[in-house]
Scaffold this motif. Structure first.
Motif, short mmCIF file in Angstrom:
data_model
loop_
_atom_site.label_atom_id
_atom_site.label_comp_id
_atom_site.label_asym_id
_atom_site.label_seq_id
_atom_site.Cartn_x
_atom_site.Cartn_y
_atom_site.Cartn_z
N GLN B 13 0.83 -1.19 0.00
CA GLN B 13 0.00 0.00 0.00
C GLN B 13 0.87 1.25 0.00
O GLN B 13 1.94 1.26 0.61
CB GLN B 13 -0.88 0.02 1.25
CG GLN B 13 -1.97 -1.05 1.30
CD GLN B 13 -3.13 -0.72 0.41
OE1 GLN B 13 -3.19 -1.20 -0.72
NE2 GLN B 13 -4.05 0.10 0.92
N PRO B 14 0.40 2.31 -0.63
CA PRO B 14 1.16 3.57 -0.57
C PRO B 14 0.93 4.29 0.76
O PRO B 14 -0.11 4.11 1.42
CB PRO B 14 0.58 4.38 -1.74
CG PRO B 14 -0.79 3.84 -1.94
CD PRO B 14 -0.75 2.40 -1.55
N VAL B 15 1.90 5.10 1.13
CA VAL B 15 1.74 5.93 2.33
C VAL B 15 0.50 6.80 2.19
O VAL B 15 0.22 7.33 1.12
CB VAL B 15 2.99 6.83 2.51
CG1 VAL B 15 2.76 7.89 3.57
CG2 VAL B 15 4.21 5.99 2.88
N GLY B 16 -0.25 6.91 3.26
CA GLY B 16 -1.45 7.74 3.26
C GLY B 16 -2.72 7.04 2.84
O GLY B 16 -3.81 7.59 2.97
N SER B 77 -7.58 -1.67 11.25
CA SER B 77 -7.78 -0.61 10.27
C SER B 77 -6.82 0.55 10.49
O SER B 77 -6.27 0.73 11.58
CB SER B 77 -9.21 -0.07 10.34
OG SER B 77 -10.16 -1.09 10.18
N SER B 78 -6.69 1.32 9.42
CA SER B 78 -6.00 2.60 9.51
C SER B 78 -6.61 3.55 8.49
O SER B 78 -6.98 3.11 7.40
CB SER B 78 -4.51 2.43 9.25
OG SER B 78 -3.87 3.70 9.21
N LYS B 79 -6.70 4.80 8.83
CA LYS B 79 -7.22 5.79 7.88
C LYS B 79 -6.12 6.25 6.93
O LYS B 79 -6.35 6.52 5.76
CB LYS B 79 -7.80 6.99 8.62
CG LYS B 79 -9.07 6.66 9.39
CD LYS B 79 -9.63 7.89 10.07
CE LYS B 79 -10.91 7.55 10.82
NZ LYS B 79 -11.46 8.75 11.54
N LYS B 80 -4.89 6.34 7.48
CA LYS B 80 -3.76 6.79 6.66
C LYS B 80 -2.50 6.05 7.08
O LYS B 80 -1.97 6.29 8.17
CB LYS B 80 -3.52 8.30 6.81
CG LYS B 80 -4.55 9.18 6.15
CD LYS B 80 -4.15 10.65 6.25
CE LYS B 80 -5.15 11.54 5.53
NZ LYS B 80 -4.75 12.97 5.58
N LEU B 81 -2.00 5.20 6.22
CA LEU B 81 -0.84 4.39 6.56
C LEU B 81 0.45 5.22 6.57
O LEU B 81 0.62 6.15 5.78
CB LEU B 81 -0.67 3.25 5.56
CG LEU B 81 -1.61 2.06 5.75
CD1 LEU B 81 -1.54 1.14 4.54
CD2 LEU B 81 -1.29 1.31 7.03
N LEU B 82 1.34 4.82 7.49
CA LEU B 82 2.67 5.41 7.58
C LEU B 82 3.69 4.35 7.14
O LEU B 82 3.40 3.14 7.18
CB LEU B 82 2.97 5.84 9.02
CG LEU B 82 1.97 6.78 9.68
CD1 LEU B 82 2.33 6.95 11.16
CD2 LEU B 82 1.94 8.12 8.98
#
Lengths: 113, 114
Positions: B13-16, B77-82
């Motif tokens: 997955q891309p950041v964010g 879950s995450s809303k925006k990945l780091l």
């Protein structure tokens, strides 16, 4: 000091040798002790479970617990290439009705045919 | 017999971007459920645990959240990945909250955040 110390290795042994792994811990409240085996890119699987000092055998595997020294060990006799994996120690104690596991970092073992 | 499933097995997955990892358990009722992250050389870190539907306890402050919409379903879950969210995510279950209960792990999801 971390709760559970486990030398990450890696450890290479020839087929048929005895593998010896160990963990030390600092919290005397730990009452239950486990060893997990984890193959590459897989989830850990429970290998041995014990709650008392002394030895527990299961086939080629022996788990040893010394609560007075806060030291646990896993021995694998007649090691096979299929034993090549990472071995994690884990331990738990009563914590507000839940079993919270503290894990060692894991010991990578390679058995050479 | 009890089985535990996780999907997907691998994710890039891309950041964010958002994240949703799913875990389901079969063959048992009212299990305790756990999410762990395993980073190279750092062992297993407990992220969340749940003793029942809608009951989530967080172990560490972070960018992730967990939910348990059904008895045998646990979602991370995450809303925006780091970038730091990369790792091997493991779901586990135990039969109850007893201190001597063994935890059984799923096959894991390998997450790479680019």
């Amino acid at each position: 000091q971390k709760e559970v110390e486990q030398d990450p290795g890696p450890l290479s042994v020839p087929e048929g040798a005895i593998v010896s792994l160990n963990c030390t811990y600092s919290n005397s409240a730990f009452q239950y002790f486990m060893w997990y085996r984890q193959y590459s890119r897989k989830g850990p699987e429970l290998l041995m479970y014990t709650y008392s000092s002394g030895n527990k055998e299961d086939g080629r595997f022996t788990a040893q617990v010394d609560k007075s020294s806060k030291y646990i060990s896993l021995f694998i006799r007649d090691s096979q290439p299929s034993d090549s994996a990472t071995y994690l120690c884990a331990m738990s104690f009563p914590y507000y009705g839940n079993n919270r596991l503290a894990f060692g970092k894991g010991n990578q073992v390679v058995v050479i045919p | 017999s009890q089985t535990i499933h996780q999907w997907p097995a691998t994710l890039v997955q891309p950041v964010g971007s958002p994240l949703s990892l799913e875990c389901t358990v079969e063959g048992t009722s009212n299990p305790n459920l756990y999410w762990y992250r395993q980073a190279a050389g750092r062992g297993l870190q407990l992220l969340f645990y749940s003793v029942g539907i809608g009951q989530i306890s967080s172990e560490v402050p972070q960018n992730l959240s967990a939910s348990r919409p059904q008895d045998r379903q646990f979602i991370l879950s995450s809303k925006k990945l780091l970038l730091s969210d990369s790792g091997f995510y493991l779901c586990a279950w135990s039969s109850s909250g007893g201190p001597g209960d063994e935890q059984f792990f799923g096959p894991g999801t390998r997450l790479t955040v680019l």
